[in-house]
Design a protein around this motif. Sequence first.
Motif, short mmCIF file in Angstrom:
data_model
loop_
_atom_site.label_atom_id
_atom_site.label_comp_id
_atom_site.label_asym_id
_atom_site.label_seq_id
_atom_site.Cartn_x
_atom_site.Cartn_y
_atom_site.Cartn_z
N TYR A 16 -2.05 1.13 3.92
CA TYR A 16 -1.02 1.04 4.95
C TYR A 16 0.26 0.41 4.39
O TYR A 16 1.36 0.94 4.57
N LEU A 17 0.12 -0.71 3.67
CA LEU A 17 1.29 -1.38 3.12
C LEU A 17 2.00 -0.53 2.07
O LEU A 17 3.23 -0.49 2.02
N ASP A 18 1.23 0.16 1.25
CA ASP A 18 1.83 0.98 0.20
C ASP A 18 2.56 2.19 0.75
O ASP A 18 3.53 2.68 0.14
N ASN A 19 2.12 2.68 1.92
CA ASN A 19 2.74 3.88 2.50
C ASN A 19 3.75 3.56 3.61
O ASN A 19 4.34 4.46 4.19
N ALA A 20 3.93 2.28 3.91
CA ALA A 20 4.87 1.89 4.95
C ALA A 20 6.30 2.12 4.48
O ALA A 20 6.58 2.19 3.27
N ALA A 21 7.22 2.24 5.42
CA ALA A 21 8.64 2.39 5.08
C ALA A 21 9.09 1.20 4.25
O ALA A 21 8.65 0.07 4.52
N PRO A 22 9.94 1.40 3.26
CA PRO A 22 10.34 0.32 2.35
C PRO A 22 10.88 -0.92 3.04
O PRO A 22 10.70 -2.04 2.54
N ASN A 23 11.52 -0.75 4.19
CA ASN A 23 12.14 -1.88 4.87
C ASN A 23 11.30 -2.38 6.05
O ASN A 23 11.77 -3.24 6.82
N GLU A 24 10.09 -1.82 6.24
CA GLU A 24 9.27 -2.26 7.37
C GLU A 24 8.86 -3.72 7.19
O GLU A 24 8.35 -4.10 6.13
N SER A 25 9.08 -4.52 8.22
CA SER A 25 8.75 -5.93 8.16
C SER A 25 8.16 -6.36 9.49
O SER A 25 8.81 -6.96 10.34
N ASN A 26 6.89 -6.02 9.69
CA ASN A 26 6.23 -6.24 10.98
C ASN A 26 4.88 -6.92 10.79
O ASN A 26 4.46 -7.22 9.67
#
Length: 378
Positions: A364-374
Amino acid sequence: MIIAVVVILVLIIITLIFYNITIHKKIQKFKNLNQKVTNLYVVQDFMNAIGETSTVEEKIKKINDVLIERYEIKYSTIVVFNGAEYEVKASNVDPKHWDSLKSLHEIDMFKDSIETATPKYVTVNNENERLPYQQMEFGRAKSAIFFPLYIDNVYIGYWIIESGTPHDFDNVDTTVLEVIKENIVSVLKTVVHQKTLESIVRKDLFTGLYSEEYLYGEGKKVIDQYTVSTICMFKIINIQQINKDYSRELGNKVITEISDYVRENLSQEYVFVRYMGPKFVIAFSGVEANAVADFLNDIKEKIETMQISLTEDEIQNLNLEVNSRKKLTKEATKEVAVPRLNFVISSYYKGTGLEEVLKKLEEYLDNAAPNESNITNI
């Protein structure tokens, strides 16, 4: 008249014979079915033993206890060759006899058993005799069956069962014992990978935290004290940018500052490791996901307000090449990094695959949007 009586008697006898044969077959079928049920229970107990205990030693001892209880074996000993020497991994025999038990591979009759991968049955004829491998004991064991153990055709040790009665295993069902032996091998094959992981556990150079492998050994032992736990993985999503825009030294300090802050604010009941690179894992033992939300929100908020920079002393203490030192002048003390984190959490249930949960979180973390911070619950 006599002929008729004889015929009737013959028919009755034949009928009784067929009836007895039928009953015998049914009894035998029931015994086989009962044995299969017992074997299934043992297999289930083996799986429970793997799930309920954490370390390799505990797992092997547990399955040996299962064998002794389920099959009413007097003595059962599992010996494994670790590459350098033979070790008694599990036994209900008094430890004073272990030197003899872990040297059975040196006995000629057992050497042949190992070479041919076949069981060896030994017994005595009376109470005054002793088994060939017994050195200082006379009354404990009077019969034994030796089973060499192999994983993928590679010899790894042996399993020996013993009885205090001569000829006690004369009529034992060797098929059942072979099934048990294969179950032992299956468990050993499973835990050998865990043993490898346990042996390579290390501490991270910068943070002083244990590495990922710790989770599968001592860490899992803590986590599995509870039925349900929450596994959290977070990533410093702008660490590469910090390394690029400022310096790797400042990036390293960001990592240590964050790990120190989390560790200082985390209960000792929980497991905290550096998973890989900018990824960290917190295992909230015995806590459900909805109960960690406020804590994680607070941690995230506090860390993302940090302003981290190198001090003059830190710059002077760095052992750098000339080109690198040119970049880290006193002006570098004015460079401030503000970390940003992305969190993902999931529930873990005792007895299931912890590695699968971690793999899911990492993906999940590797495929998340580069700026996702949730903080995401999956």
